[in-house]
Design an enzyme around this catalytic site. Structure first.
Site, PDB file in Angstrom:
ATOM      1  N   ALA A 129       3.341  -0.827  -0.436  1.00  0.00           N
ATOM      2  CA  ALA A 129       4.133  -1.152  -1.634  1.00  0.00           C
ATOM      3  C   ALA A 129       4.287  -2.662  -1.716  1.00  0.00           C
ATOM      4  O   ALA A 129       4.883  -3.282  -0.840  1.00  0.00           O
ATOM      5  CB  ALA A 129       5.503  -0.488  -1.555  1.00  0.00           C
ATOM      6  N   VAL A 135       0.329   1.722  -3.576  1.00  0.00           N
ATOM      7  CA  VAL A 135      -0.881   2.525  -3.402  1.00  0.00           C
ATOM      8  C   VAL A 135      -0.521   3.875  -2.774  1.00  0.00           C
ATOM      9  O   VAL A 135       0.180   3.926  -1.760  1.00  0.00           O
ATOM     10  CB  VAL A 135      -1.884   1.767  -2.490  1.00  0.00           C
ATOM     11  CG1 VAL A 135      -3.167   2.560  -2.295  1.00  0.00           C
ATOM     12  CG2 VAL A 135      -2.203   0.391  -3.068  1.00  0.00           C
ATOM     13  N   ASP A 281      -9.796 -12.951  -0.621  1.00  0.00           N
ATOM     14  CA  ASP A 281      -8.658 -12.771   0.279  1.00  0.00           C
ATOM     15  C   ASP A 281      -9.042 -11.882   1.466  1.00  0.00           C
ATOM     16  O   ASP A 281      -8.497 -10.785   1.644  1.00  0.00           O
ATOM     17  CB  ASP A 281      -7.518 -12.127  -0.544  1.00  0.00           C
ATOM     18  CG  ASP A 281      -6.194 -12.188   0.182  1.00  0.00           C
ATOM     19  OD1 ASP A 281      -6.087 -12.932   1.176  1.00  0.00           O
ATOM     20  OD2 ASP A 281      -5.250 -11.474  -0.235  1.00  0.00           O
TER      21      ASP A 281
HETATM   22  N1  LIG Z   1      -9.973   2.562  -0.940  1.00  0.00           N
HETATM   23  C1  LIG Z   1      -9.006   2.618  -0.025  1.00  0.00           C
HETATM   24  N2  LIG Z   1      -9.093   3.483   0.995  1.00  0.00           N
HETATM   25  C2  LIG Z   1      -8.116   3.555   1.932  1.00  0.00           C
HETATM   26  N3  LIG Z   1      -6.991   2.809   1.908  1.00  0.00           N
HETATM   27  C3  LIG Z   1      -6.848   1.919   0.911  1.00  0.00           C
HETATM   28  C4  LIG Z   1      -7.837   1.768  -0.106  1.00  0.00           C
HETATM   29  N4  LIG Z   1      -7.424   0.833  -0.966  1.00  0.00           N
HETATM   30  C5  LIG Z   1      -6.246   0.404  -0.516  1.00  0.00           C
HETATM   31  N5  LIG Z   1      -5.891   1.045   0.613  1.00  0.00           N
HETATM   32  C6  LIG Z   1      -4.643   0.843   1.391  1.00  0.00           C
HETATM   33  O1  LIG Z   1      -3.639   0.278   0.559  1.00  0.00           O
HETATM   34  C7  LIG Z   1      -3.270  -1.020   1.025  1.00  0.00           C
HETATM   35  C8  LIG Z   1      -3.016  -1.947  -0.161  1.00  0.00           C
HETATM   36  O2  LIG Z   1      -4.160  -2.019  -0.973  1.00  0.00           O
HETATM   37  P1  LIG Z   1      -4.521  -3.327  -1.808  1.00  0.00           P
HETATM   38  O3  LIG Z   1      -4.627  -4.465  -0.847  1.00  0.00           O
HETATM   39  O4  LIG Z   1      -5.692  -3.041  -2.677  1.00  0.00           O
HETATM   40  O5  LIG Z   1      -3.210  -3.461  -2.694  1.00  0.00           O
HETATM   41  P2  LIG Z   1      -2.425  -4.746  -3.139  1.00  0.00           P
HETATM   42  O6  LIG Z   1      -1.307  -4.261  -3.995  1.00  0.00           O
HETATM   43  O7  LIG Z   1      -3.386  -5.720  -3.715  1.00  0.00           O
HETATM   44  O8  LIG Z   1      -1.832  -5.291  -1.776  1.00  0.00           O
HETATM   45  P3  LIG Z   1      -1.799  -6.790  -1.209  1.00  0.00           P
HETATM   46  O9  LIG Z   1      -1.871  -7.709  -2.392  1.00  0.00           O
HETATM   47  O10 LIG Z   1      -0.510  -6.843  -0.466  1.00  0.00           O
HETATM   48  O11 LIG Z   1      -3.015  -6.914  -0.281  1.00  0.00           O
HETATM   49  C9  LIG Z   1      -4.430  -1.454   1.905  1.00  0.00           C
HETATM   50  O12 LIG Z   1      -4.017  -2.369   2.871  1.00  0.00           O
HETATM   51  C10 LIG Z   1      -4.875  -0.143   2.522  1.00  0.00           C
HETATM   52  O13 LIG Z   1      -4.005   0.230   3.579  1.00  0.00           O
END
Ligand SMILES: Nc1ncnc2c1ncn2[C@@H]1O[C@H](COP(=O)(O)OP(=O)(O)OP(=O)(O)O)[C@@H](O)[C@H]1O
Length: 560
Positions: A129, A135, A281
């Site tokens: 979150a 997610v 990133d």
């Molecule tokens: N395709 C995927 N398969 C498995 N887990 C995933 C996947 N995409 C995201 N996650 C999980 O969700 C987390 C957050 O995803 P993501 O980095 O895309 O979101 P965010 O909101 O951009 O977060 P941040 O900006 O903090 O990195 C990841 O660290 C991972 O644990």
């Protein structure tokens, strides 16, 4: 600016004062403008902290927009000194998750159908979150394992309203801060605006993922998740679930470490030198280790793009660094950058020489690339040379990548692995016979071109080549005269308007065109307008030109 925005400005001013930035807001006249008289005490924690740390604490207290601003700024080593970059990189945007009903409501609103018509199941506890999105693991109606990234309701509106405030503050800063240069506060906010709106638009992230999927199709060691287009929109993104362990948490054998490090490095170099599209990133949370020593990349909200000429410059730059050729490093950085005025290229060159001497003492394998890149970017800040943001993003990504490689397989000689890629790229542009004697000769070609000429002359040639050359005729008195003329013109214009309104008012009273009973409405409007314009003339006369300009650099020096 509406009332709600003014309240936000007030709140920002109070939080800034609490973190010890009160002198700046006072100097900028913000406190007077807001009509506040009482002093805000600096918190005990802020009293002990460095300016960079207090800046991080300030952004963190100001909420998600400012946290994002800080995170984006942390990718701009060309804009801020290294100690700020280090602090800002620590900004976390972990927040409390939103309740499941809100997740469902966002999905329904964004995809136009109820959740049971779209997904067989959504895990109630989120995987992550953050301030923009959260997610969840889910299962599609066809039984596919996916993750759904759902934007927080109202976050886009909140960011837009904060951006209005930030833009007004940036304009105020521009009016009262002494330093001007290539980085204007409004320019930074405009760039931030673009970057954050790109991140807020998941369609953009989906198209980045598609481009990565196409580029990595023939690289089986690197997995990119598939996008479920029909289950995605601007605010909801559905991706194939990838089962793996975050690289930071994986228990690995030594042999596996080496294989993974090679894959990671190969993937990165191919992104940089072949695709011209790189992950912006690549931190350990965005990399998963899969079975069979494969890797998966996650989170494509921020990506960088390099054109062919940029890729070549990058190769040249790496080679010039490797050869400790400070002259070429200075010239290449100067050529790709934007200097706000003619930079002192000779001084820049000498400082680079000192840095290269300090960082490249023995073998290339021992180079601490992280500190080297940071020091070079700090120099660009010192000489006010603006490095394009793609290079700045790239340097942050490389620093992060180097850190991961070092902890994964410290024995790896990164530069040794890099050379074949660089050679391949240059071979496309130069005659292969030129490369036969090794890359050094190619580099020496442009190096000799650079050293044959006196610095001033070659700098003018560089300026001409990169379109930076301009002739500026400047005299101090002209600036003041210009300012006075501008003030006089404004006063004359407002005064003329006031006189016009007075004449109009007399006519209105004489001819009584708009009457409401016995009240001459147009006459009264005329009186009010004349009074307002005369008031403006007086205020300008009394206060115009007396706004004290603050010097941020002097203030920072004083606080250090
Ligand atoms: N395709 C995927 N398969 C498995 N887990 C995933 C996947 N995409 C995201 N996650 C999980 O969700 C987390 C957050 O995803 P993501 O980095 O895309 O979101 P965010 O909101 O951009 O977060 P941040 O900006 O903090 O990195 C990841 O660290 C991972 O644990």
């Amino acid at each position: 600016m509406i009332l709600q925005d003014l309240n936000r400005v007030r709140q920002i001013a109070v939080i800034a004062a609490k973190h010890g930035f009160g002198e700046l807001t006072d100097g900028a006249g913000l406190w007077r403008m807001l009509g506040r008289k009482e002093k805000v005490e600096v918190s005990p924690e802020a009293q002990r902290a460095s300016t960079a740390r207090r800046f991080r604490m300030l952004l963190s207290d100001l909420g998600p927009t400012f946290v994002k601003l800080g995170q984006i700024l942390s990718t701009r080593g060309d804009l801020l000194p290294a100690e700020y970059i280090e602090e800002l990189a620590m900004l976390q945007d972990q927040v409390d998750p939103i309740p499941l009903e809100q997740v469902y409501a966002q999905i329904r609103e964004s995809l136009g159908r109820d959740v049971p018509e779209l997904f067989a199941k959504i895990e109630p506890v989120p995987l992550a979150a953050a301030s923009i999105a959260q997610v969840h693991r889910a299962v599609t109606l066809t039984g596919d394992e996916v993750v759904v990234k759902v934007q927080r309701p109202g976050i886009s509106e909140r960011i837009d309203s904060d951006l209005t405030v930030l833009r007004s503050l940036a304009r105020l800063l521009e009016a009262v801060v002494e330093e001007t240069g290539v980085y204007t506060p409004t320019g930074i906010i405009d760039e931030f605006d673009r970057a954050i709106h790109e991140e807020l638009d998941f369609i953009n992230e989906a198209s980045n993922i598609r481009a990565f999927l196409a580029n990595h199709a023939e690289r089986p060691y690197l997995k990119i998740p598939r996008v479920y287009e029909e289950l995605s929109s601007r605010r909801v993104l559905t991706l194939e679930f990838i089962s793996g362990v975050k690289i930071s948490q994986a228990q690995l054998e030594q042999a596996d470490r080496e294989v993974l490090a090679r894959h990671l490095l190969d993937g990165s170099f191919r992104q940089l030198f072949e695709d011209g599209l790189f992950h912006g990133d690549p931190h350990p949370g965005n990399l998963l280790v899969l079975e069979g020593n494969r890797l998966a990349l996650l989170d494509f909200g921020v990506v960088g793009r390099l054109t062919k000429p940029m890729q070549e410059t990058l190769v040249m730059l790496c080679l010039a660094v490797a050869l400790k050729d400070s002259d070429s490093v200075a010239r290449l950085l100067y050529r790709v950058g934007v200097a706000d005025s003619r930079a002192n290229l000779a001084g820049f060159r000498n400082d680079i020489e000192a840095i290269l001497g300090q960082h490249l003492p023995t073998t290339l394998g021992e180079v601490d690339a992280q500190t080297l890149v940071r020091d070079l970017l700090d120099l660009a800040v010192k000489y006010r040379i603006r490095i394009p943001k793609e290079y700045a993003l790239l340097s942050r990504a490389s620093i992060s990548m180097e850190g991961m490689l070092r902890s994964l397989y410290p024995e790896m000689n990164i530069l040794e692995v890099a050379l074949p890629y660089a050679k391949e790229l240059l071979a496309g542009r130069y005659d292969p016979s030129q490369l036969q004697g090794g890359l050094m000769r190619t580099l020496l070609r442009f190096q000799s071109l650079a050293t044959d000429l006196p610095t001033q002359l070659s700098q003018i040639l560089l300026d001409l080549e990169s379109g930076k050359f301009s002739v500026t005729v400047r005299a101090e008195q002209f600036d003041r005269l210009n300012e006075n003329l501008r003030s006089a013109a404004v006063i004359a214009f407002v005064g003329l308007c006031a006189c016009g309104f007075i004449v109009g008012t007399f006519i209105a009273f004489a001819q009584k065109p708009w009457m409401y009973g016995n009240t001459p409405v147009l006459g009264i409007i005329g009186v009010a307008m004349s009074a307002a314009f005369f008031g403006a003339v007086f205020t300008w006369y009394l206060f115009g030109g007396r706004i004290r300009k603050v010097s941020v650099s002097r203030w920072l020096k004083k606080r250090k």
